[in-house]
Design an enzyme around this catalytic site. Structure first.
Site, PDB file in Angstrom:
ATOM      1  N   ASN A 108      43.054  40.659  39.936  1.00  0.00           N
ATOM      2  CA  ASN A 108      44.421  40.206  40.148  1.00  0.00           C
ATOM      3  C   ASN A 108      44.832  39.363  38.958  1.00  0.00           C
ATOM      4  O   ASN A 108      43.996  38.691  38.346  1.00  0.00           O
ATOM      5  CB  ASN A 108      44.530  39.332  41.401  1.00  0.00           C
ATOM      6  CG  ASN A 108      44.504  40.123  42.685  1.00  0.00           C
ATOM      7  OD1 ASN A 108      44.690  41.339  42.690  1.00  0.00           O
ATOM      8  ND2 ASN A 108      44.272  39.444  43.789  1.00  0.00           N
ATOM      9  N   ARG A 140      42.068  45.282  45.225  1.00  0.00           N
ATOM     10  CA  ARG A 140      40.892  45.213  44.345  1.00  0.00           C
ATOM     11  C   ARG A 140      39.672  45.869  44.985  1.00  0.00           C
ATOM     12  O   ARG A 140      38.975  46.659  44.342  1.00  0.00           O
ATOM     13  CB  ARG A 140      40.569  43.764  43.962  1.00  0.00           C
ATOM     14  CG  ARG A 140      41.567  43.159  43.002  1.00  0.00           C
ATOM     15  CD  ARG A 140      41.212  41.738  42.677  1.00  0.00           C
ATOM     16  NE  ARG A 140      41.205  40.943  43.908  1.00  0.00           N
ATOM     17  CZ  ARG A 140      40.743  39.708  43.997  1.00  0.00           C
ATOM     18  NH1 ARG A 140      40.235  39.107  42.944  1.00  0.00           N
ATOM     19  NH2 ARG A 140      40.796  39.053  45.125  1.00  0.00           N
TER      20      ARG A 140
END
Length: 100
Positions: A39, A21
């Site tokens: 996520n 991320r």
């Protein structure tokens, strides 16, 4: 001039617990893209990228490799509209969202 596109990507493989991320946010920001990444509890990463078509395509190509430690097995790509940016809260800038 390249047209603006919005793409929703679902990235599968070893993509959690490897900084995917944060890496995505840095890479997207460097390319001047708007959107978000998060996520998913199912074990994949999803992201929305908005910007010039060539920059979005370059981002998707980069996502195939990801950060050190990632192993991308597949990327599902969906063309989207502006409403796909809504979870990120804005139509500009790039945001890391909490796991959903």
């Amino acid at each position: 001039m390249t047209s603006r596109v919005i793409v929703h990507a679902v990235i599968k493989g070893r993509v959690q617990g490897v900084g995917y991320r944060a890496w995505t946010a840095r890479e997207a920001g460097a390319r001047g893209l708007a959107g978000w990444v998060r996520n998913r509890r199912e074990g994949f990463v999803e992201a929305v990228f908005a910007g010039p078509a060539d920059a979005v395509e370059a981002m998707l190509a980069a996502c195939r490799a990801g950060p050190l430690g990632a192993r991308v097995e597949a990327i599902e790509r969906y063309d989207e509209t502006g409403s796909a940016l809504a979870p990120g809260g804005a139509a500009d800038g790039f945001t890391v969202l909490p796991t959903e």
